[in-house]
Design an enzyme around this catalytic site. Structure first.
Site, PDB file in Angstrom:
ATOM      1  N   TRP A 344      16.257 -14.896  20.098  1.00  0.00           N
ATOM      2  CA  TRP A 344      15.639 -15.048  18.780  1.00  0.00           C
ATOM      3  C   TRP A 344      14.858 -16.355  18.692  1.00  0.00           C
ATOM      4  CZ3 TRP A 344      16.768 -18.842  15.009  1.00  0.00           C
ATOM      5  CH2 TRP A 344      16.166 -18.649  13.761  1.00  0.00           C
ATOM      6  N   HIS A 345      15.332 -17.384  19.377  1.00  0.00           N
ATOM      7  CA  HIS A 345      14.671 -18.683  19.300  1.00  0.00           C
ATOM      8  C   HIS A 345      13.329 -18.705  20.019  1.00  0.00           C
ATOM      9  CE1 HIS A 345      18.604 -20.182  17.930  1.00  0.00           C
ATOM     10  NE2 HIS A 345      17.925 -21.183  17.423  1.00  0.00           N
ATOM     11  N   GLY A 346      13.139 -17.860  21.001  1.00  0.00           N
ATOM     12  CA  GLY A 346      11.865 -17.891  21.697  1.00  0.00           C
ATOM     13  C   GLY A 346      11.791 -16.900  22.836  1.00  0.00           C
TER      14      GLY A 346
END
Length: 494
Positions: A344-346
Site C-alpha cells: 500500500w505504501h508504494g
C-alpha cells in the site's frame, strides 16, 4: 498546497473565517468546506479533482445500494456481500491503475525477459495523485461498514463529499472513518469553546518536527542513502538512525498540524501517533505508529482474513482446514496483512520487504512469547529486560526503514553492506549536534503525557494577546531554524 507555506496560511485564514461565519447555516457551510477542499486538492494538479469527485460519487452510490440490499434488521445478505466486494474491487482498481501500473508492467517484462522474451514496455508516465491511498482507504471503510450493518442509513451526498474531501486529512491522513466524522457535521460548536490552546500546541509541535527536525535529519540521511559507498560505517549507521527520526518527525509532524488545523475549525480527528519509538515490541510499535492505518489494517484486512482464529484464504481451497483455529493460520494472516500494508505504501519490492520484516517480527514475537511462557524466569532484572526489548525493537524498525527509504533492493543492500566490515575515517556527517538531536528525539518518546498537558493548560490560561505573541515568536523561530524554501513531505509519494 503544503501546510507550512504562505499559500496555505492565506488559504486557512479565508477558510477559518468562512467556517465560523457559515456554521449556523449547515448547507452553506458544507458547500463552502467542500469548495475549499477541492481548491486545496486542485492546487497540486487541478485535473485530479475529477478523480476525487468520481470517488465521491461512486462510493456514495455503492453505499446507498449496499444499504438497500441489507435485510430488514440490517443483516448482511448475498446481494449486499456482492455489492461490497464490487465496491472494494472498484476502489482498489482505481488505486491500482494510478499506483501500480508501471510496477506491474516493469516486473512482468523483467520476468518475461528472463524467460527469453524481449519486451520493453513503454513508460506511461502516470503521475500518482496526491492522497489517493488515504481517501481510497476511507471510502473502502465506509462501504464495508455499511455492508456490515453498522450504519442506520447512508450519509447524504453532500455530507459524504465533505467527509471524503475534507482538506485537513485529505492528502496525508489520519485515516478518519465516517463514524468518527459524520456526527460532527451536525453539531454546531461554539467558537469560544474550541480547544485553541490544544490546536496551537499541536500545530507548533508539528511545524517544529516537520520543518526543523525532519529537515535537519534529511541532511544526513539523504547523502548516505544516495551514495552509501562514499561514507564510513559510522556515517551509514547514523544515516539510518537519522532517517528513522526523519520519517517520524515528518509524518507525525504533518498529522499533528492536520489535527490542530481541523480542531480550529471545530472538527476533532483521532490521534495518529503515540510515542512509537518507546515500544518494546513490534506489536506495540504498530499500536503507536500511524494508529489509524494500524486499526484499518486490523479491521478491514487482518480480521477478514481470519484474524487470530482461522484462515479465509486456506478455507477457499480446503474448508475443513481453513476453518480450524491453528497458530500457523494466524501467522499467515499476519504476514499477508503486513505484506499488503507494505505494498500500500508504494509500488516497489522494497516496500514488500519492509512489510515482510514487520510481518516476520510480529510472528517471531508470538513464537517467543508462547515458548517463553512455558519456561521459568531467568532471574534477569525487569528493567534490563525492558531496555533490551526496546533496543531490539528499535533496531528491527530501523532495519526495515532502510528498505522503506531505498529506491531499489540494490540500494538497500548497498547501505546495509556498508555497515560491515567496519570502516573508519574522518566523518563530516556525524557531529555532536546530530548525536544530541537523535538522543533527544528518542528521549522525548519517554516524556510522561502529563508534562505536555500541563504546558498546554498553562498556555491556555495566558491572555489572548500573549498567546498570539508566543505563537508568532515560535513561528519566527521555526522559520529561522528551518531550511530555505519549502520542506518536502515524505508521505506525498504514498
Amino acid at each position: 498546497m503544503l501546510f507550512p507555506t504562505v499559500d496555505f496560511a492565506i488559504f486557512f485564514v479565508v477558510v477559518f473565517t468562512g467556517n465560523w461565519l457559515l456554521r449556523p447555516f449547515p448547507k452553506r457551510w458544507r458547500l463552502f468546506i467542500l469548495a475549499a477542499s477541492l481548491i486545496f486538492y486542485g492546487w497540486f494538479r487541478w485535473y485530479y479533482v475529477f478523480l476525487l469527485l468520481g470517488s465521491i460519487g461512486v462510493n456514495w452510490f455503492f453505499g446507498r445500494q449496499i444499504y438497500a440490499s441489507l435485510g430488514p434488521d440490517g443483516q448482511r445478505t448475498t446481494a449486499s456481500r456482492r455489492l461490497v466486494r464490487l465496491a472494494v474491487l472498484v476502489n482498489l482498481g482505481a488505486l491500482g491503475v494510478f499506483k501500480y501500473t508501471e510496477f506491474v508492467l516493469s516486473t512482468g517484462s523483467s520476468w518475461l525477459n528472463r524467460l527469453g522474451f524481449d519486451l520493453d514496455p513503454p513508460l506511461l508516465g502516470i503521475v500518482l495523485p496526491v492522497g489517493i491511498s488515504f481517501f481510497t482507504f476511507q471510502a473502502i471503510s465506509y462501504v464495508v461498514d455499511i455492508g456490515r450493518g453498522e450504519w442506520r442509513k447512508p450519509m447524504p451526498l453532500l455530507d459524504f463529499a465533505v467527509y471524503l474531501s475534507f482538506f485537513a486529512h485529505l492528502v496525508a491522513g489520519p485515516i478518519v472513518r465516517a463514524s468518527e466524522f459524520a456526527w460532527q457535521l451536525d453539531t454546531r460548536p461554539d467558537p469560544r469553546a474550541v480547544e485553541s490552546s490544544e490546536a496551537f500546541m499541536l500545530i507548533f509541535r508539528g511545524l517544529f518536527k516537520k520543518v526543523v527536525i525532519s529537515s535537519y535529519m534529511a541532511t544526513v540521511a539523504d547523502p548516505v542513502f544516495q551514495f552509501p559507498q562514499g561514507h564510513s560505517s559510522l556515517e551509514v549507521l547514523f544515516g539510518i538512525y537519522a532517517y528513522a527520526i526523519q520519517i517520524y518527525a515528518d509524518f507525525s509532524g504533518y498529522t499533528d498540524i492536520a489535527i490542530g488545523v481541523a480542531l480550529l475549525l471545530g472538527i476533532r480527528f483521532p490521534q495518529n501517533f503515540d510515542a512509537p519509538y518507546r515500544s518494546r515490541s513490534v506489536q506495540e510499535f504498530w499500536r503507536r505508529w500511524h494508529m489509524t492505518l494500524s486499526r484499518w489494517l486490523r479491521d478491514y484486512l487482518y480480521i477478514p482474513l481470519g484474524g487470530n482464529r482461522s484462515s479465509r484464504l486456506v478455507a477457499m481451497f480446503d474448508p475443513a482446514r481453513g476453518n480450524q483455529p491453528r497458530r500457523g493460520f494466524v501467522y499467515l494472516n499476519l504476514m499477508l496483512t503486513m505484506l499488503l500494508g507494505g505494498l500500500w505504501h508504494g509500488a516497489n519490492w522494497t516496500f514488500v520487504i519492509w512489510g515482510a520484516i514487520h510481518g516476520g517480527a510480529l510472528i517471531a514475537e508470538r513464537v517467543v512469547k508462547a515458548r517463553w511462557a512455558e519456561r521459568e524466569p531467568l532471574g534477569v532484572p525487569p528493567r534490563v529486560v525492558a531496555v533490551l526489548q526496546w533496543l531490539l525493537t528499535f533496531h528491527v524498525v530501523a532495519l526495515a526503514w532502510v528498505f522503506f527509504r531505498a529506491t531499489s533492493l540494490d540500494g538497500a543492500l548497498a547501505v546495509l553492506g556498508q555497515l560491515v566490515p567496519v570502516t573508519g575515517g574522518a566523518s563530516s556527517l556525524v557531529t555532536p549536534l546530530l548525536a544530541a538531536t537523535i538522543v533527544a528525539m528518542l528521549a522525548s518518546q519517554f516524556v510522561p503525557p502529563s508534562i505536555p498537558e500541563q504546558a498546554q493548560r498553562g498556555f491556555g490560561r495566558l491572555a489572548p494577546a500573549l498567546q498570539i505573541g508566543l505563537v508568532a515568536a515560535a513561528l519566527v523561530g521555526i522559520n529561522a531554524l528551518g531550511p530555505e524554501g519549502i520542506a518536502p513531505f515524505i508521505y506525498f509519494q504514498f
